[in-house]
Design an enzyme around this catalytic site. Structure first.
Site, mmCIF file in Angstrom:
data_model
loop_
_atom_site.group_PDB
_atom_site.id
_atom_site.type_symbol
_atom_site.label_atom_id
_atom_site.label_comp_id
_atom_site.label_asym_id
_atom_site.label_seq_id
_atom_site.Cartn_x
_atom_site.Cartn_y
_atom_site.Cartn_z
ATOM 1 N N LYS A 201 0.874 -1.185 0.000
ATOM 2 C CA LYS A 201 0.000 0.000 0.000
ATOM 3 C C LYS A 201 0.907 1.231 0.000
ATOM 4 O O LYS A 201 1.444 1.623 1.019
ATOM 5 C CB LYS A 201 -0.926 0.009 1.227
ATOM 6 C CG LYS A 201 -2.118 0.891 0.992
ATOM 7 C CD LYS A 201 -2.404 2.018 1.932
ATOM 8 C CE LYS A 201 -1.468 2.912 2.585
ATOM 9 N NZ LYS A 201 -1.275 4.242 1.976
ATOM 10 N N GLU A 277 9.610 1.381 10.783
ATOM 11 C CA GLU A 277 10.678 2.371 10.538
ATOM 12 C C GLU A 277 10.010 3.725 10.685
ATOM 13 O O GLU A 277 9.307 4.181 9.785
ATOM 14 C CB GLU A 277 11.248 2.215 9.128
ATOM 15 C CG GLU A 277 11.905 0.883 8.846
ATOM 16 C CD GLU A 277 13.127 0.621 9.684
ATOM 17 O OE1 GLU A 277 13.642 1.551 10.330
ATOM 18 O OE2 GLU A 277 13.561 -0.540 9.724
ATOM 19 N N ARG A 305 18.847 16.394 1.531
ATOM 20 C CA ARG A 305 18.410 15.291 0.673
ATOM 21 C C ARG A 305 16.884 15.294 0.669
ATOM 22 O O ARG A 305 16.258 15.363 1.728
ATOM 23 C CB ARG A 305 18.957 13.991 1.276
ATOM 24 C CG ARG A 305 18.645 12.750 0.512
ATOM 25 C CD ARG A 305 19.349 11.592 1.207
ATOM 26 N NE ARG A 305 18.888 10.315 0.734
ATOM 27 C CZ ARG A 305 18.788 9.235 1.503
ATOM 28 N NH1 ARG A 305 19.127 9.283 2.782
ATOM 29 N NH2 ARG A 305 18.360 8.105 1.002
ATOM 30 N N CYS A 311 13.727 10.570 6.910
ATOM 31 C CA CYS A 311 13.710 10.225 8.341
ATOM 32 C C CYS A 311 15.085 10.339 8.986
ATOM 33 O O CYS A 311 15.181 10.603 10.176
ATOM 34 C CB CYS A 311 13.231 8.796 8.538
ATOM 35 S SG CYS A 311 11.627 8.531 7.852
ATOM 36 N N GLU A 409 10.496 16.486 14.680
ATOM 37 C CA GLU A 409 11.194 16.331 13.398
ATOM 38 C C GLU A 409 10.571 17.321 12.404
ATOM 39 O O GLU A 409 9.374 17.225 12.114
ATOM 40 C CB GLU A 409 10.972 14.887 12.942
ATOM 41 C CG GLU A 409 11.710 14.474 11.726
ATOM 42 C CD GLU A 409 11.341 13.036 11.329
ATOM 43 O OE1 GLU A 409 10.206 12.589 11.589
ATOM 44 O OE2 GLU A 409 12.203 12.375 10.735
HETATM 45 C C1 SIN Z 1 13.600 7.322 5.011
HETATM 46 O O1 SIN Z 1 13.701 8.526 5.117
HETATM 47 O O2 SIN Z 1 12.607 6.741 5.455
HETATM 48 C C2 SIN Z 1 14.637 6.477 4.324
HETATM 49 C C3 SIN Z 1 15.912 7.131 4.067
HETATM 50 C C4 SIN Z 1 17.006 6.190 3.625
HETATM 51 O O3 SIN Z 1 16.772 5.021 3.328
HETATM 52 O O4 SIN Z 1 18.145 6.636 3.602
#
Ligand code: SIN
Length: 508
Positions: A201, A277, A305, A311, A409
């Protein structure tokens, strides 16, 4: 040019329409892929996908309901159980993953174009993401042949003890918009290599890249029902179904900590395996002994980036008092050179934010800090002259614990700086968060490097490096940043059950 993917080749030269193997439109799908068929929603409803740089509609996809999700679960279960996928050999699964990998590579220009149009990320970054994301299909194609068990020396006579790793079953994969390809391949390739079947999804902001992947998986020849992709605006209903269905054996989610907690709670009712994650709040520490030039470059790749919508992006910059002035001067100069604009312009380095919610959040975080004691040293404004969702690369100092830029964040192009005096102070502040995904620091003092790497409460540490993600290494967090690991040989573990076998009464 910023190299956001320094370990991966960027194929910008190939980005000319004359080189394209097929037109973009043949990869843009308006249906979903379930059980080997392209289907529409039973209600006939669809939703539009827009380009965040322009607001233009670039496609429309089915708005699926739980009825189609239930069908996808049945198809995935059948494909898993009826020898179509889980009983293939590792070598056979590997060969299909390799075909998928090749097709993704062959169609990289079309995929990059779709990705930039729906996510807004600069075209060079879309190519970088394809290289990065496709490295997971390659990595797990290789790992598929190495899912070893164990032979355990028995404690007594006439017995043999074994451990098998068996595929867990049907995996529901819920993926975000910030890496529309890589977050799918990092999960799906691991699950498929292990022998699981998948229901994907994707985010409603970026469904077209996911459907392009589905199209290429069909061409690669995966058995029907092995890979299913459903697009929907009803994410919460899908989450509930995946958590409650006895036919979904594991869930893997990348996204916000808030949604991750809901999935974790709901999947506990039937003790379902889940890997999460979630968000980070990464510290980026510059110690007095750091190489200023390298620390500035590391800041740029780590922070900007995908316009900071990552994340693992650095969220709070801690800069030691002895290096503060020279670092800040070089940083402001470097950030001032970043080129903001629509992602399809090949010189763009900073694209738009993904949607209005995200734009409003970034703006409100900077406004919150500047209404307190923070100082904006660079940027700090929306760029409505380019489009509704553009926000300038920004540097804010005098950040403290009372500001959202410190506690949350930001997920945007904002560098928040805190000056510190001692290593101990920096480590305490860096760890002063319930999140623990990534952490970075710059230092040339070897003892400090080991001390700080061990002290940071995170799942991943970058030392004198701002970009550390790679298929070979385990990606994941501690504290409220998640459970489980993706990529590396650990990535397979999320999709296998460990079975112990005791063979007794042998006559030796
Ligand atoms: C993410 O921001 O969820 C992944 C970033 C990454 O794989 O470097």
């Amino acid at each position: 040019m910023i190299k956001f993917y320094h370990f991966h080749k960027i194929h910008l030269k190939k980005f000319t329409s004359t080189n394209w193997k097929r037109s973009i439109s043949s990869l843009i799908q308006s249906k979903n892929f379930v059980g080997g068929n392209w289907i529409t929603s039973g209600t006939g409803e669809t939703f539009d996908v827009t380009n965040p740089a322009t607001g233009n509609i670039i496609g429309s996809v089915p708005d699926m309901t739980v009825t189609e999700a239930e069908k996808a679960i049945r198809e995935a279960k059948t494909a898993f159980a009826s020898a179509r996928w889980s009983k293939l050999t590792g070598k056979e699964r590997s060969s299909l993953l390799k075909k998928w990998h090749t097709l993704i590579e062959e169609n990289r220009n079309e995929i990059a174009d779709i990705m930039t149009q729906e996510s807004g990320k600069p075209i060079s970054e879309s190519h970088g993401e394809i290289t990065y994301g496709n490295s997971f299909t390659e990595w797990f194609a290789e790992e598929a042949r190495r899912i070893y068990g164990e032979v355990i020396p028995p404690p007594g006579p006439n017995r043999e003890l074994f451990v098998l790793k068996q595929p867990i079953g049907v995996a529901a994969l819920i993926t975000p918009w910030n890496f529309p390809l890589a977050m799918i391949t990092r999960k799906a390739a691991a699950a498929l290599a292990a022998g699981c079947t998948v229901i994907i999804k994707p985010s409603e902001d970026t469904p077209l890249t996911a459907l392009a992947l589905a199209k290429l998986s069909e061409e690669a020849g995966f058995p029907n029902g092995t890979i299913n992709i459903l697009t929907t605006t009803k994410a919460a209903n899908f989450g509930k179904l995946f958590c409650s269905s006895p036919d979904v054996d594991t869930i893997s989610f990348t996204g916000s900590t808030e949604v991750g907690k809901i999935l974790y709670r709901d999947s506990s009712a039937n003790v379902k395996r889940i890997s999460l994650e979630l968000g980070g709040n990464a510290p980026f520490i510059v110690f007095n002994s750091a190489d200023v030039e390298k620390a500035v470059e590391g800041s740029i790749v780590s922070k900007f980036r995908n316009c900071g919508q990552t994340c693992v992006s650095a969220n709070r910059f801690f800069v030691q008092d002895g290096i503060y002035d020279s670092f800040m001067k070089a940083l402001i100069e470097r950030v001032g050179k970043l080129k903001i604009g629509p992602g399809l312009n090949t010189d763009t380095q900073i694209g738009p934010l993904i949607n209005k919610n995200q734009f409003d959040k970034v703006k409100s975080f900077v406004d919150d800090a500047s209404s307190k004691s923070a100082k904006i040293l660079h940027g700090g404004r929306a760029r409505k002259d380019i489009g509704n969702l553009f926000y300038e690369p920004t540097i804010v100092t005098n950040i403290n614990q009372n500001m959202k830029l410190y506690t949350d964040e930001v997920f945007g192009p904002v560098i928040s700086v805190i000056k510190f005096k001692t290593e101990e102070e920096a480590v305490i502040k860096a760890n002063d968060t319930r999140r623990g995904l990534a952490g970075y620091f710059y230092s040339q003092d070897l003892s400090q490097i080991f001390r700080v790497a061990k002290a940071l409460q995170v799942g991943m540490v970058g030392i004198n490096e701002g970009l550390i993600s790679t298929a070979e290494a385990p990606f994941g967090g501690v504290k409220e940043s998640g459970i489980g690991r993706e990529g590396s040989h650990h990535g397979i573990d999320e999709y296998v059950e460990v079975k112990y076998i005791c063979l007794g009464n042998l006559k030796y």
